[in-house]
Structures are given as C-alpha cells and as structure tokens.
Design an enzyme around this catalytic site. Structure first.
Site, short mmCIF file in Angstrom:
data_model
loop_
_atom_site.label_atom_id
_atom_site.label_comp_id
_atom_site.label_asym_id
_atom_site.label_seq_id
_atom_site.Cartn_x
_atom_site.Cartn_y
_atom_site.Cartn_z
N GLY A 160 0.96 -1.14 0.06
CA GLY A 160 0.01 0.01 0.17
C GLY A 160 0.85 1.29 0.02
O GLY A 160 2.00 1.18 0.36
N GLN A 187 3.04 9.98 1.30
CA GLN A 187 4.15 9.22 1.47
C GLN A 187 5.26 9.62 0.34
O GLN A 187 6.30 9.10 0.33
CB GLN A 187 4.04 7.66 1.56
CG GLN A 187 3.09 7.39 3.03
CD GLN A 187 3.20 5.85 2.94
OE1 GLN A 187 2.35 5.22 2.38
NE2 GLN A 187 4.39 5.22 3.64
N CYS A 232 6.16 -0.02 7.81
CA CYS A 232 5.77 1.26 7.16
C CYS A 232 6.93 1.71 6.18
O CYS A 232 8.15 1.78 6.55
CB CYS A 232 5.35 2.17 7.79
SG CYS A 232 4.77 3.91 6.77
N LEU A 233 6.84 1.70 4.92
CA LEU A 233 7.56 2.38 4.06
C LEU A 233 8.56 3.83 4.39
O LEU A 233 9.44 4.09 4.01
CB LEU A 233 7.34 2.35 2.52
CG LEU A 233 6.75 1.17 2.15
CD1 LEU A 233 6.21 1.43 0.51
CD2 LEU A 233 7.67 0.19 1.98
N HIS A 279 -4.26 0.91 7.64
CA HIS A 279 -2.91 1.53 7.93
C HIS A 279 -2.82 2.69 6.72
O HIS A 279 -2.33 3.81 6.99
CB HIS A 279 -1.84 0.72 7.25
CG HIS A 279 -0.51 1.12 7.24
ND1 HIS A 279 0.49 0.47 8.26
CD2 HIS A 279 0.24 2.00 6.46
CE1 HIS A 279 1.79 1.24 8.00
NE2 HIS A 279 1.65 2.00 6.93
N GLU A 280 -3.26 2.64 5.53
CA GLU A 280 -3.16 3.58 4.29
C GLU A 280 -4.21 4.77 4.81
O GLU A 280 -3.76 5.78 4.25
CB GLU A 280 -3.46 2.89 2.93
CG GLU A 280 -2.46 1.82 2.66
CD GLU A 280 -0.83 2.28 2.87
OE1 GLU A 280 -0.63 3.46 2.68
OE2 GLU A 280 -0.06 1.36 3.14
N HIS A 305 -2.67 7.02 7.16
CA HIS A 305 -1.65 8.00 6.34
C HIS A 305 -2.38 9.28 6.21
O HIS A 305 -1.79 10.47 6.36
CB HIS A 305 -1.07 7.51 5.40
CG HIS A 305 0.27 6.75 5.80
ND1 HIS A 305 1.36 7.15 6.44
CD2 HIS A 305 0.51 5.33 5.56
CE1 HIS A 305 2.13 6.42 6.68
NE2 HIS A 305 1.67 5.17 6.01
#
Length: 205
Positions: free
Chosen positions: A59, A64, A117-118, A159-160, A163
């Site tokens: 995702g 991000q 997480c990226l 999670h997304e 963000h």
C-alpha cells in the site's frame, strides 16, 4: 497541487518516499475533488503503483510521496506461506485506488500483528487493529466504494487511510514490541506475535 504533482512525475520511475519526520506525514490531507484532472490523476496513480511495487509494499498513500491529497493505492499478492496466510487472514488483494476513503470498525474484534511502513524504514512493531472494517469512498473514476474488509486486507486499508489523517502506525503500536527488521526476521517471524509478547513484555487483545 497539480503543479506539484507534475513536477514529481517529470523524472519518471518510482517516486521518492518521504520518511517519518517530514511534516507532510502529519499534516492530514485535502479531500480529492478534481484538483489533478482525470489525465494527471491517472498518471499519478500509475506512479504510486510503480513506487509501491519498487519499494516493495502492499500500500502507499499520497502523503508518502509528499502530496497532501486523500488518495492511496493498495495491492497484495499475498505470497506468504499457508500457515501465515491462515493465521493472519492474508488473502490476495487486486490493485485498487482509494479516493477519499474513510473506515469504521465492524464489531469489536481486534487482531494484533507486526506491521511496518515504507516511511519508517528498518523497523516493525505490533499494532492491534480492528479485525473487520467497512471502507467507504470512491475509486479513481469517481465510482462509490462501500466494502467490508477482514483480516490482513482490513489492516492494509486501516494503515493507508490512517496516513491520510496524519497518523503513523507507530501511534497505534505496542512500543515495547518495536524491533528492527533483522530482529523480526531472526526472532519474531512466527505467524502470530505471541512469542514476542511473552519475551518483550506487552499485551495482546
């Protein structure tokens, strides 16, 4: 906003991923209401997908890559062992675009697993999340989205979407579980975090 996205897309290929500490990850996002136009939105979505695959991740949210719009993409081939798939409810998810998504828990069930997480590279922590959620919003063509997600897909959309509200997974994590990627691979690669909870001293739902 359109000019910012055009500049991001100039170089082609994966976009730079913003790391924790950048205010854009904490500022929240503007609802998408056509700021990019159909053609630019399609190019931006394609770039998000390329970036997600390259990372790799399952995702990616617009903040991000530094863009404060309420847009995210998800996709999960779920290439994991059957034992992990069963324990985590991890099933393949096709590529999809979430525009102006909002989620709400369905029922009171919660599940806790290691999550990464990226934008927080190198670490993972256990996060307890709703086991089932209802997600509403639109897709990239403006069609209404109203779907119930369970298991690992529910975790991804939470999670997304978080963000897009300026929330990182660490805000919801059991901080005693915080582990480097290497430690997770060496010690806590079991399908569930029960062993980590016992040895690191944190609770599970």
């Amino acid at each position: 906003m359109a000019e910012q996205v055009e500049q991001l897309l100039v170089t082609g290929g994966p976009l730079p991923i913003v790391a924790a500490g950048d205010p854009v990850l904490r500022a929240g996002t503007e609802p998408y209401d056509g700021q990019l136009g159909p053609a630019l939105l399609a190019r931006f979505v394609a770039a998000l997908r390329v970036t997600m695959h390259a990372a790799p991740g399952v995702g990616l949210a617009a903040p991000q890559v530094g863009v404060g719009l309420r847009i995210a993409v998800i996709e999960d081939p779920a290439l994991v062992p059957q034992e992990v798939r069963m324990a985590r409810g991890r099933v393949p998810q096709p590529f999809r675009v979430l525009v102006n998504p909002v989620y709400e828990p369905v029922g009171t069930g919660r599940a806790a697993f290691f999550e990464g997480c990226l934008s927080v590279p190198g670490y993972q922590a256990v996060v307890a999340r709703a086991a089932e959620v209802r997600l509403t919003g639109q897709d990239e063509h403006g069609r209404a989205l109203d779907e119930v997600f369970t298991g690992w897909p529910a975790r991804i959309v939470q999670h997304e979407t978080d963000h897009l509200d300026g929330t990182l997974y660490l805000d919801r994590a059991e901080l005693r579980s915080l582990s480097s990627d290497a430690a997770v691979a060496e010690r806590w690669s079991q399908p569930t975090p029960d062993e980590a909870a016992r040895h690191l001293g944190f609770g599970l739902p």
